[in-house]
Design a protein around this motif. Structure first.
Motif, PDB file in Angstrom:
ATOM      1  N   PRO A  54      11.453   4.279  33.761  1.00 26.61           N
ATOM      2  CA  PRO A  54      11.861   4.867  32.478  1.00 26.61           C
ATOM      3  C   PRO A  54      12.938   4.050  31.766  1.00 26.61           C
ATOM      4  CG  PRO A  54      11.856   6.534  34.182  1.00 26.61           C
ATOM      5  CD  PRO A  54      11.653   5.232  34.863  1.00 26.61           C
ATOM      6  N   GLY A  55      13.903   3.528  32.536  1.00 27.68           N
ATOM      7  CA  GLY A  55      14.962   2.702  31.943  1.00 27.68           C
ATOM      8  C   GLY A  55      14.419   1.410  31.368  1.00 27.68           C
ATOM      9  N   GLY A  73      18.593  -1.213  31.435  1.00 22.66           N
ATOM     10  CA  GLY A  73      17.990   0.124  31.404  1.00 22.66           C
ATOM     11  C   GLY A  73      17.429   0.519  32.760  1.00 22.66           C
ATOM     12  N   ALA A  77      18.730   3.625  35.114  1.00 24.57           N
ATOM     13  CA  ALA A  77      17.762   4.674  35.480  1.00 24.57           C
ATOM     14  C   ALA A  77      17.627   4.794  37.002  1.00 24.57           C
ATOM     15  CB  ALA A  77      16.407   4.372  34.855  1.00 24.57           C
ATOM     16  N   VAL A  81      18.760   8.069  39.303  1.00 25.05           N
ATOM     17  CA  VAL A  81      17.839   8.791  40.188  1.00 25.05           C
ATOM     18  C   VAL A  81      18.388   8.829  41.614  1.00 25.05           C
ATOM     19  CG1 VAL A  81      15.550   8.673  41.300  1.00 25.05           C
ATOM     20  CG2 VAL A  81      15.749   8.458  38.821  1.00 25.05           C
ATOM     21  N   SER A 107       9.829  10.225  37.186  1.00 27.82           N
ATOM     22  CA  SER A 107      10.251   8.965  36.547  1.00 27.82           C
ATOM     23  C   SER A 107       9.053   8.088  36.213  1.00 27.82           C
ATOM     24  CB  SER A 107      11.186   8.189  37.476  1.00 27.82           C
ATOM     25  OG  SER A 107      12.351   8.915  37.728  1.00 27.82           O
ATOM     26  N   GLY A 111       8.095   7.008  32.500  1.00 29.31           N
ATOM     27  CA  GLY A 111       8.065   5.581  32.165  1.00 29.31           C
ATOM     28  C   GLY A 111       6.742   5.164  31.537  1.00 29.31           C
TER      29      GLY A 111
END
Length: 290
Positions: A54-55, A73, A77, A81, A107, A111
């Motif tokens: 996701p980041g 990112g 992320a 987590v 996640s 993402g």
């Protein structure tokens, strides 16, 4: 024959850059795989590799294929987590691996959804499986810095990380909050290396280079220094053979490297002198004869 095997690396700059990137990554991710194995956290490495997505996706949405933004990112992320999973397991009766499973599945879905909002299927495949043969100088520098930082940290905190893996009670007696701090530092190193690996092997393949050589090396020895040496050599051999294989058979480079590591893993599981299947059968037969 040897000249023929290495022809791709002597003739093409992008193959040399890919090889250097893989060798640098092998130096840093494989020892982390050993410590994950010793802590019985093998699958947490897989969970974290999904957690960075996701980041990375948010970085991609903000700046396109900017390695620095996507890397930052992904690191934030993955760390988030890891911290959330640790916090949930400390305030509930859930084990850490259970909370990791819950967070990483969410996640991964988040993402993929984020990348699909603006990107194409090609962009999604790039993030999931990497683009090893498109490694540029910036990516090489990025991987080199992370590998150097990881090795430096492991060298400085080696005794503490080993103690936390083998004897947490002793560490708690010495310093009450030390285990938590070392655990957090170790998870930060894992996330950092997964972020470094996503550029060349993708978020799904990096964990293969992290864990397969570690499990293979464990089949051959019980001594940690020997395992750490074996794991780095296995990672480097997998990188070299996998890249050559991908070039001559027109295979995707990342999966070819992980497949090579899988073959070494299977060979080690069968013939390993410490934990191999044939050694186990041989010992059992000898025991029955006595």
């Amino acid at each position: 024959m040897t000249h023929h095997i290495f022809e791709a690396f002597t003739a093409f700059g992008f193959m040399r850059r890919s090889l250097v990137a893989c060798l640098a990554l092998s130096l840093s991710v494989t020892p982390l795989g050993v410590f994950l194995l010793l802590r019985r956290m093998s699958l947490i490495g897989d969970a974290l590799s999904h957690a960075v997505l996701p980041g990375v996706a948010i970085g991609y949405l903000l700046s396109g294929m900017s390695l620095l933004v996507m890397g930052a990112g992904g690191f934030i992320a993955g760390l988030l987590v890891a911290l959330l999973a640790g916090w949930v397991s400390s305030v509930t009766t859930l084990r850490e691996d259970s909370s990791f499973a819950g967070f990483y599945l969410g996640s991964l879905a988040l993402g993929v959804t984020l990348v699909s909002l603006r990107g194409s299927g090609v962009d999604l495949l790039h993030l999931l499986f990497g683009s090893l043969l498109a490694v540029d100088r910036q990516a090489l520098t990025f991987i080199g810095i992370i590998a150097s930082l990881t090795l430096l940290t492991l060298a400085m905190a080696y005794r503490a990380i080993v103690a936390e893996a083998f004897d947490m009670t002793f560490l708690k007696v010495r310093a009450r909050h030390a285990p938590r701090l070392i655990h957090a530092l170790f998870l930060a190193l894992v996330v950092m290396n997964l972020v470094a690996g996503f550029q060349i092997l993708g978020t799904l393949m990096t964990v293969g280079l992290m864990m397969l050589p570690a499990i293979a090396a464990r089949c051959w020895s019980n001594r940690l220094p020997v395992i750490l040496l074996l794991v780095v050599l296995t990672g480097m051999a997998s990188s070299l053979i996998g890249l050559s294989w991908s070039w001559y058979q027109s295979l995707p480079a990342g999966p070819a490297i992980v497949l090579t590591a899988s073959i070494i893993f299977l060979f080690s599981v069968l013939f390993g002198t410490e934990k191999g299947i044939f050694r186990f059968i041989n010992n059992k037969v000898k025991g029955e004869e006595k």
